[in-house]
Design a protein around this motif. Structure first.
Motif, PDB file in Angstrom:
ATOM      1  N   ASN A  60       0.827  -1.218   0.000  1.00 19.89           N
ATOM      2  CA  ASN A  60       0.000   0.000   0.000  1.00 19.89           C
ATOM      3  C   ASN A  60       0.865   1.274   0.000  1.00 19.89           C
ATOM      4  O   ASN A  60       0.562   2.270   0.669  1.00 19.89           O
ATOM      5  CB  ASN A  60      -0.950   0.020   1.202  1.00 19.89           C
ATOM      6  N   GLY A  61       1.976   1.196  -0.754  1.00 15.35           N
ATOM      7  CA  GLY A  61       2.834   2.364  -0.929  1.00 15.35           C
ATOM      8  C   GLY A  61       3.778   2.639   0.220  1.00 15.35           C
ATOM      9  O   GLY A  61       4.467   3.669   0.222  1.00 15.35           O
ATOM     10  N   VAL A  62       3.829   1.732   1.198  1.00 15.69           N
ATOM     11  CA  VAL A  62       4.706   1.907   2.353  1.00 15.69           C
ATOM     12  C   VAL A  62       5.683   0.744   2.398  1.00 15.69           C
ATOM     13  O   VAL A  62       5.308  -0.399   2.118  1.00 15.69           O
ATOM     14  CB  VAL A  62       3.910   1.975   3.663  1.00 15.69           C
ATOM     15  N   LEU A  63       6.936   1.029   2.730  1.00 13.35           N
ATOM     16  CA  LEU A  63       7.958  -0.001   2.796  1.00 13.35           C
ATOM     17  C   LEU A  63       7.783  -0.832   4.070  1.00 13.35           C
ATOM     18  O   LEU A  63       7.777  -0.283   5.189  1.00 13.35           O
ATOM     19  CB  LEU A  63       9.354   0.630   2.776  1.00 13.35           C
ATOM     20  N   TYR A  64       7.694  -2.127   3.856  1.00 14.69           N
ATOM     21  CA  TYR A  64       7.649  -3.075   4.961  1.00 14.69           C
ATOM     22  C   TYR A  64       8.922  -3.905   4.892  1.00 14.69           C
ATOM     23  O   TYR A  64       9.422  -4.217   3.805  1.00 14.69           O
ATOM     24  CB  TYR A  64       6.431  -4.000   4.850  1.00 14.69           C
TER      25      TYR A  64
END
Length: 793
Positions: A60-64
């Protein structure tokens, strides 16, 4: 040791010429674009569970990231996302100065937008926590987050309405500022070491506030100035170097962080101690050279170069010299990029991101400062000096050419500043657009004021900024020396002695100097002696022949220019020969010269002495006289000494013309006389004191019975004298003459007139008697008519 280090640095720089021969700008552009692509191209996953174990990706556009052994699955790590956003934000700053792939730029903006939006949502009471701070605000990570969000807004990746949430973060951050102006990492912690302000944390917060301000947020100046004051107060000095240090961190790292914050503040118009900036430059420059010569340069070297490049664009260093000096190092740093587009070999991805960020920052700024080049030179000035010399009260032209070195058009603002007291005529700023690869030339007029108190070394600086953001790009400066005009100072013209008798030598000494800062050329002296003075000689060896003859003009031309600050003395000798007594002008010096501005000047100076001499004047109470035969009159002859010394051995010769006799029976007792064989009278006076007058009464008597009724004659008096020391001079003489007209006496005229009248009466009587006798004898009349009467009748 220092010489060996410098020699090694030179060898290493020369060895780098091969890589510099390549497209160095292309190498550095790659060092910006590859990290941006690396962060943007991280795989996307639909859910957390899809993130491979021990790997990372976008959800969702966030780095995990899956930190195996630390977490039970992938998590959106704050540090990981902050540095990813900073890499993207810094890389996008290079868009206007580099040939970045448009697709890569678009992807980077999308990734930065999603990460920055997520960061905004993670703030608690405006700030962010960390693994170290727990639920408390971690000021250091919060400052990085604020900077990342600000870069997203500035690059257009986030809309301006995000400023409202950023505003609460900034306000909260300012509220945690220490009274001294600094910030500790965790101000609310119980552990003193965590809450104590440090230079590195303060510098990070200061950069965050400045980034927010650049994005459009209003940030109080007071908070920024307090932070700058804190940094100034915590600086350390060693010789001519200024640096910052703190426990647990290398001084170069801390100094690089602080220097970057100071440079960002200077970008936005804040001020900082000039000497400390110079000391900071000295420290960073020495550190970079040492690191390069030792082959141990890393992200701290990159950070130091980032500060130096920013300070160069602000004008504290010559940008073109900086590029020339450190271009090889920058290429070497850029070539350390890994195949995955990141820098350093740390095993953890979040660590490689955190260390890649300073590399991207320095390369971005390097692309900015190398996008243009400029050449500047002065036209005019005085002589052929280095640096260029500008004379007070004059001006010269500054020619500036600007070249666009990249394949994109540049909108620029050029400002030219002249250090006081120099000034610039007209506008000192130009806004213009340069097409790719094009040049443009500008001319500015630099003025030096009149009345400089002393020589001045000034700098004329050329600053180029982006027209849109006003961020500095390039700086160049030229040294200029302002000098006082050459001025001839007639210090003195003196006579020695200041009083003199006639024919006694007097030394005239003329002293002059150049009180300006430049030589005096075409220096000519003309000396005019006053009437009554003569040249004796010029002193040998003094190189002057100022005077040629009495009462004439003699000239002397200096063979060499008179150097600034030099003094010269000219001496010549004169004597008074027939000058009047009292204060007299001996000579007048006329000087002409050309100053450093090419202007001609005329000066003059005279000198006086007191002439000591007797000065006799003779006069009479009448200048002309009429006398009758046998008449006697008195003539008063006055002999006055108007000089300032006694006249001695005064002799007078008194003579009269025809028909005139002299009688000196009434002369003063100090006057002795005797007759001369020629009939004249010789008078003698031992002394006529200064300021006195002796009157000599002379009785003149006219004789009678001249062969003419009127006779012109005279009374003449000539005199000679000596001075107080018995010398006779040509001027120690004089004369006077009284014209006398002798005419017949009135008595004689009366007698002659009576005789004439008697004779006339007798003649008249005879004529009358003859007429009467003629009337008594008609026969006699008749005979006369007939002509028969003899004459005797």
């Amino acid at each position: 040791m220092l010489r060996k280090s410098s020699l090694l640095l030179i060898i290493l720089l020369l060895s780098s010429c091969a890589s510099m021969g390549q497209d160095s700008r292309g190498i550095i552009e790659r060092a910006v674009e590859e990290p941006m692509k690396s962060v943007s191209s991280v795989p996307d996953f639909k859910s957390i569970s899809e993130v491979p174990r021990g790997s990372y990706g976008y959800v969702n556009g966030v780095l995990y990231v899956d930190k195996s052994g630390f977490t039970f699955g992938a998590i959106p790590d704050l540090e990981f996302n902050i540095y990813a956003a900073l890499i993207l934000g810094e890389a996008l700053q290079a868009y206007n100065f580099a040939s970045l792939n448009p697709s890569s730029v678009s992807n980077a903006r999308a990734r930065l937008s999603s990460i920055a939006s997520w960061l905004s949502q993670q703030a608690i009471d405006g700030l962010w926590g960390s693994d170290i701070s727990g639920k408390l605000a971690d000021v250091y990570f919060s400052s990085l987050a604020i900077r990342a969000i600000s870069l997203a807004i500035s690059s257009g990746s986030l809309p301006k309405d995000k400023l409202s949430s950023l505003s609460s973060s900034v306000s909260r951050m300012i509220s945690l500022q220490d009274e001294g102006g600094g910030w500790g990492r965790i101000p609310q912690a119980d552990v003193f070491q965590m809450k104590q302000p440090t230079p590195s944390v303060t510098a990070s917060v200061l950069k965050a506030l400045l980034s927010a301000r650049e994005a459009g947020l209003r940030v109080p100046d007071s908070s920024i100035n307090k932070a700058l004051n804190y940094l100034a107060a915590t600086a350390s000095r060693s010789g001519n170097m200024v640096y910052w240090e703190e426990s647990g961190s290398k001084a170069l790292y801390v100094t690089g962080e602080v220097g970057d914050a100071i440079a960002e503040a200077l970008y936005q118009g804040y001020s900082f101690d000039e000497s400390m900036i110079r000391g900071l430059i000295n420290y960073l420059d020495a550190s970079v050279r040492q690191s390069y010569s030792a082959g141990t340069y890393d992200f701290m070297t990159a950070s130091a170069l980032n500060v130096l490049s920013k300070l160069s664009s602000l004008g504290y260093l010559e940008t073109d010299k900086l590029v020339s000096n450190y271009g090889a190092i920058m290429v070497d740093l850029a070539n350390t990029i890994r195949p995955d587009g990141l820098f350093t070999d740390f095993p953890y991805i979040w660590l490689r991101y955190s260390y890649t960020y300073p590399y991207v920052a320095v390369f971005t700024n390097w692309l900015r400062i190398t996008s243009v080049s400029s050449n500047a030179y002065f036209v005019g000035g005085y002589g052929d000096y280095q640096p260029t010399v500008l004379v007070e009260g004059t001006s010269l032209n500054l020619k500036v050419s600007v070249s666009n070195k990249i394949s994109k058009p540049l909108s620029l603002i050029m400002s030219v500043r002249a250090g006081p007291p120099a000034s610039i005529s007209g506008s000192s700023e130009a806004k213009f657009t340069l097409e790719a690869g094009k040049d443009r030339e500008f001319t500015f007029k630099i003025n030096a004021p009149d009345g400089l108190p002393s020589p001045q070394n000034v700098s004329v600086s050329i600053l180029l900024r982006e027209a849109n953001s006003s961020k500095p790009i390039f700086a160049k400066s030229l040294p200029l020396r302002l000098l006082r005009n050459s001025v001839l100072n007639l210090e003195s013209k003196v006579a020695s002695p200041i009083s003199s008798q006639l024919r006694k030598p007097v030394n005239i000494t003329l002293t002059f100097s150049n009180r300006g800062d430049l030589p005096i050329t075409d220096l000519t002296f003309v000396e005019k002696l006053s009437s009554g003075f003569e040249l004796v000689t010029t002193f040998p060896g003094n190189g002057t022949a100022l005077v040629t003859s009495t009462n004439s003009l003699g000239s002397y031309v200096m063979p060499q220019p008179l150097a600034p600050g030099s003094k010269m003395t000219l001496v010549y000798q004169v004597t008074p020969v027939d000058a009047p007594p009292g204060p007299q002008t001996v000579s007048t010096t006329f000087i002409t010269y050309t100053d450093a501005r090419g202007e001609r000047h005329n000066l003059s100076k005279d000198v006086k002495i007191t002439v000591l001499r007797p000065y006799l004047l003779i006069s009479s109470n009448v200048s002309s006289l009429k006398m009758e035969w046998d008449e006697e009159k008195m003539i008063l002859i006055a002999l006055s000494n108007v000089g300032n010394e006694d006249a001695t051995e005064v002799s007078l010769k008194m003579a009269s013309g025809e028909g005139l006799s002299l009688n000196l029976s009434m002369i003063p007792k100090e006057v002795m006389y005797r007759p001369n064989p020629d009939g004249s009278l010789l008078l003698r006076i031992d002394k006529v004191a200064s300021g006195t007058t002796i009157t000599i009464p002379v009785r003149v008597k006219a004789t009678n019975f001249y062969p003419s009724p009127e006779l012109g004659t005279f009374l003449s008096v000539s005199y000679e004298y000596k001075d107080s020391i018995g010398r006779t001079m040509p001027g120690y003489s004089g004369s006077n003459i009284v014209k006398v007209t002798l005419s017949v006496s009135k008595t004689f005229l009366y007698i002659v007139s009576a005789l004439i009248i008697v004779l006339a009466v007798l003649i008249a009587i005879r004529i009358k008697n003859r007429v009467k006798s003629t009337r008594r004898s008609p026969l006699l009349i008749e005979r006369r008519k007939r002509g028969r009467i003899p004459f005797e009748s």
